[in-house]
Scaffold this motif. Sequence first.
Motif, mmCIF file in Angstrom:
data_model
loop_
_atom_site.group_PDB
_atom_site.id
_atom_site.type_symbol
_atom_site.label_atom_id
_atom_site.label_comp_id
_atom_site.label_asym_id
_atom_site.label_seq_id
_atom_site.Cartn_x
_atom_site.Cartn_y
_atom_site.Cartn_z
ATOM 1 N N LEU A 67 -14.347 -10.135 -0.660
ATOM 2 C CA LEU A 67 -13.111 -9.495 -1.091
ATOM 3 C C LEU A 67 -12.831 -8.258 -0.246
ATOM 4 O O LEU A 67 -11.681 -8.000 0.149
ATOM 5 N N GLU A 68 -13.878 -7.513 0.083
ATOM 6 C CA GLU A 68 -13.694 -6.334 0.934
ATOM 7 C C GLU A 68 -13.159 -6.734 2.307
ATOM 8 O O GLU A 68 -12.245 -6.094 2.833
ATOM 9 N N ASP A 69 -13.715 -7.788 2.897
ATOM 10 C CA ASP A 69 -13.215 -8.257 4.201
ATOM 11 C C ASP A 69 -11.767 -8.723 4.104
ATOM 12 O O ASP A 69 -10.950 -8.453 4.996
ATOM 13 N N TYR A 70 -11.452 -9.429 3.024
ATOM 14 C CA TYR A 70 -10.071 -9.907 2.813
ATOM 15 C C TYR A 70 -9.097 -8.736 2.805
ATOM 16 O O TYR A 70 -8.015 -8.809 3.403
ATOM 17 N N CYS A 71 -9.489 -7.654 2.158
ATOM 18 C CA CYS A 71 -8.602 -6.491 2.047
ATOM 19 C C CYS A 71 -8.650 -5.628 3.307
ATOM 20 O O CYS A 71 -7.605 -5.196 3.815
ATOM 21 N N ARG A 72 -9.826 -5.376 3.818
ATOM 22 C CA ARG A 72 -9.977 -4.487 4.977
ATOM 23 C C ARG A 72 -9.199 -5.011 6.190
ATOM 24 O O ARG A 72 -8.566 -4.246 6.920
ATOM 25 N N PHE A 73 -9.263 -6.329 6.407
ATOM 26 C CA PHE A 73 -8.622 -6.915 7.580
ATOM 27 C C PHE A 73 -7.286 -7.585 7.255
ATOM 28 O O PHE A 73 -6.668 -8.179 8.136
ATOM 29 N N GLY A 74 -6.869 -7.500 5.993
ATOM 30 C CA GLY A 74 -5.655 -8.186 5.572
ATOM 31 C C GLY A 74 -4.439 -7.303 5.495
ATOM 32 O O GLY A 74 -3.387 -7.744 5.017
ATOM 33 N N LEU A 75 -4.553 -6.072 5.948
ATOM 34 C CA LEU A 75 -3.448 -5.129 5.932
ATOM 35 C C LEU A 75 -3.123 -4.660 7.343
ATOM 36 O O LEU A 75 -4.002 -4.557 8.195
ATOM 37 N N MET A 76 -1.861 -4.352 7.559
ATOM 38 C CA MET A 76 -1.386 -3.766 8.805
ATOM 39 C C MET A 76 -0.576 -2.516 8.464
ATOM 40 O O MET A 76 0.037 -2.440 7.378
ATOM 41 N N ALA A 103 -7.385 0.460 -2.060
ATOM 42 C CA ALA A 103 -6.437 0.297 -3.162
ATOM 43 C C ALA A 103 -6.136 -1.172 -3.393
ATOM 44 O O ALA A 103 -5.988 -1.620 -4.544
ATOM 45 N N MET A 104 -6.049 -1.936 -2.311
ATOM 46 C CA MET A 104 -5.836 -3.380 -2.435
ATOM 47 C C MET A 104 -7.018 -4.042 -3.139
ATOM 48 O O MET A 104 -6.846 -4.855 -4.048
ATOM 49 N N ARG A 105 -8.222 -3.657 -2.721
ATOM 50 C CA ARG A 105 -9.421 -4.209 -3.377
ATOM 51 C C ARG A 105 -9.429 -3.872 -4.858
ATOM 52 O O ARG A 105 -9.705 -4.736 -5.707
ATOM 53 N N ASP A 106 -9.144 -2.633 -5.199
ATOM 54 C CA ASP A 106 -9.166 -2.229 -6.606
ATOM 55 C C ASP A 106 -8.095 -2.958 -7.410
ATOM 56 O O ASP A 106 -8.290 -3.231 -8.608
ATOM 57 N N HIS A 107 -6.975 -3.276 -6.765
ATOM 58 C CA HIS A 107 -5.903 -4.008 -7.429
ATOM 59 C C HIS A 107 -6.330 -5.420 -7.796
ATOM 60 O O HIS A 107 -5.953 -5.938 -8.855
ATOM 61 N N PHE A 108 -7.142 -6.052 -6.937
ATOM 62 C CA PHE A 108 -7.481 -7.459 -7.118
ATOM 63 C C PHE A 108 -8.846 -7.720 -7.768
ATOM 64 O O PHE A 108 -9.070 -8.814 -8.303
ATOM 65 N N GLU A 121 12.737 -18.304 -2.887
ATOM 66 C CA GLU A 121 12.727 -18.494 -4.339
ATOM 67 C C GLU A 121 11.340 -18.836 -4.873
ATOM 68 O O GLU A 121 11.151 -18.885 -6.091
ATOM 69 N N HIS A 122 10.378 -19.065 -3.965
ATOM 70 C CA HIS A 122 9.017 -19.356 -4.424
ATOM 71 C C HIS A 122 8.409 -18.087 -5.017
ATOM 72 O O HIS A 122 8.603 -16.987 -4.478
ATOM 73 N N PRO A 123 7.693 -18.172 -6.140
ATOM 74 C CA PRO A 123 7.134 -16.966 -6.769
ATOM 75 C C PRO A 123 6.273 -16.127 -5.828
ATOM 76 O O PRO A 123 6.235 -14.890 -5.951
ATOM 77 N N ILE A 124 5.579 -16.754 -4.883
ATOM 78 C CA ILE A 124 4.717 -16.014 -3.973
ATOM 79 C C ILE A 124 5.518 -15.037 -3.109
ATOM 80 O O ILE A 124 5.004 -14.001 -2.682
ATOM 81 N N ALA A 125 6.795 -15.338 -2.860
ATOM 82 C CA ALA A 125 7.627 -14.459 -2.036
ATOM 83 C C ALA A 125 7.784 -13.076 -2.660
ATOM 84 O O ALA A 125 8.102 -12.108 -1.958
ATOM 85 N N ALA A 126 7.551 -12.983 -3.963
ATOM 86 C CA ALA A 126 7.725 -11.711 -4.666
ATOM 87 C C ALA A 126 6.404 -10.996 -4.925
ATOM 88 O O ALA A 126 6.374 -9.976 -5.625
ATOM 89 N N ARG A 127 5.297 -11.494 -4.349
ATOM 90 C CA ARG A 127 4.014 -10.846 -4.627
ATOM 91 C C ARG A 127 3.992 -9.442 -4.036
ATOM 92 O O ARG A 127 4.715 -9.119 -3.094
ATOM 93 N N ARG A 128 3.150 -8.610 -4.590
ATOM 94 C CA ARG A 128 3.023 -7.240 -4.087
ATOM 95 C C ARG A 128 2.500 -7.261 -2.655
ATOM 96 O O ARG A 128 1.537 -7.965 -2.347
ATOM 97 N N SER A 129 3.123 -6.488 -1.778
ATOM 98 C CA SER A 129 2.720 -6.496 -0.376
ATOM 99 C C SER A 129 2.362 -5.117 0.164
ATOM 100 O O SER A 129 1.815 -5.022 1.266
ATOM 101 N N ALA A 130 2.646 -4.035 -0.571
ATOM 102 C CA ALA A 130 2.414 -2.684 -0.070
ATOM 103 C C ALA A 130 1.245 -2.024 -0.800
ATOM 104 O O ALA A 130 1.143 -2.099 -2.031
#
Length: 307
Positions: A181-190, A162-167, A147-156
Amino acid sequence: MSNQPTHHFFDATAAQLSYFEWGDAGAPVIVLAHATGFHARVWDKTISALPEGYRIIAVELRGHGRSPFSEPIDAWRSIATDLGELIDSLALRHAIGVGHSMGAHCMTQVAYDMPTVFKRLLLVDPVISPPIVYEHDRHANFDGPHEHPIAARRSAFDSWQAMRDHFKDRPPYSLWQPAVLEDYCRFGLMPSESGNGYELACAPLVEASVYYFQRHGKIHHLLPEITIPVTVLRAQERSVEEWKTTNFLKSPTWEFLADQFPNGRDIYLPKFTHFIPMQSPNLVARFIADGNATLFPGEETRPPLEI
C-alpha cells in the motif's frame, strides 16, 4: 532482488510508455504489466521476493503512472499494442510474461501477436471474463467514461502519506500488505499542475475509460492459439448476480479460462481478493520464478502473513 531500478521512456506509435528496469542485460527476462489504475512500482515487493539473476521490466501502461495519457483509450487492443511495441523495441525473447488484471489481458494479447516473445505466462486474476459477460454490457446506459463512478473518485492529496491514511482502513486496501500500500501511494502521485499538493498519476477519467471500454475486450478466440505454458492465479469467484456489477473484491476471471489454453493450469485462491499481488507478493514471486510451483498446504484458503 534488491537493487534500485533505472527509469526509461519509450515512444510507441500512439503513446509514450514509462518503464522501470532491474538487473543486467543478458539475464533471463521477466516482463510485468499492472492492473487498471495502478503503476509499475506496485510490483516492488514482488520483485524483492524474487531470486537474483533476472532482468525485470515493469511497464506503466498508457495513461498510468508516468506514462502520459494518449487518446483514445478506445479499446484494450490499443493498450496491448503499446506493450507489444515496447517489447519488440527491446528485442525480448523467451521472457516470462506476468500480468495482473487488465495487465494480464494485455499480456495475453501480446503472447498471441508475438509467439516467440514469451516462454510462459503467469496471469494473475486476469480480466478475461465468461463470454456471456461481453454480451450484456453493464455500462450500456452510460454516455461515456465520464459517467462511470470511478471518474468521480478522489484524486487530490496533500502527500503520499495522506493518501495511505485515506485508504489503509478501507477494503480492499485494508487487506493489502502495508508495504505494498505504501508503494501504491508513494509512487502513485504526481505533483499537481496547480503547484499545490499531488494528483493521482492515473487520472480518474483515464481509469474510468479503461473500465468503460472493457466490453471490447473479448479475446477468447485467441486463447487456443497460445501454446506456451500458462498459469492462471484466480481469486474468489463471483456469484451470477455479482457479474452484473463492478466488484473490486471478487475475481473477474472466467473459471474455465485455463482450460482454453492448450497448456494452461488453474490455481484457485478462494480466500483471496482480486488483489492477489497486494495481499501476497511472496506467493506471486514464487509462481513467477517457478513455472511448476504449487500451493503450500492451506495456502489457497488463507492469505499468508508477510513482513
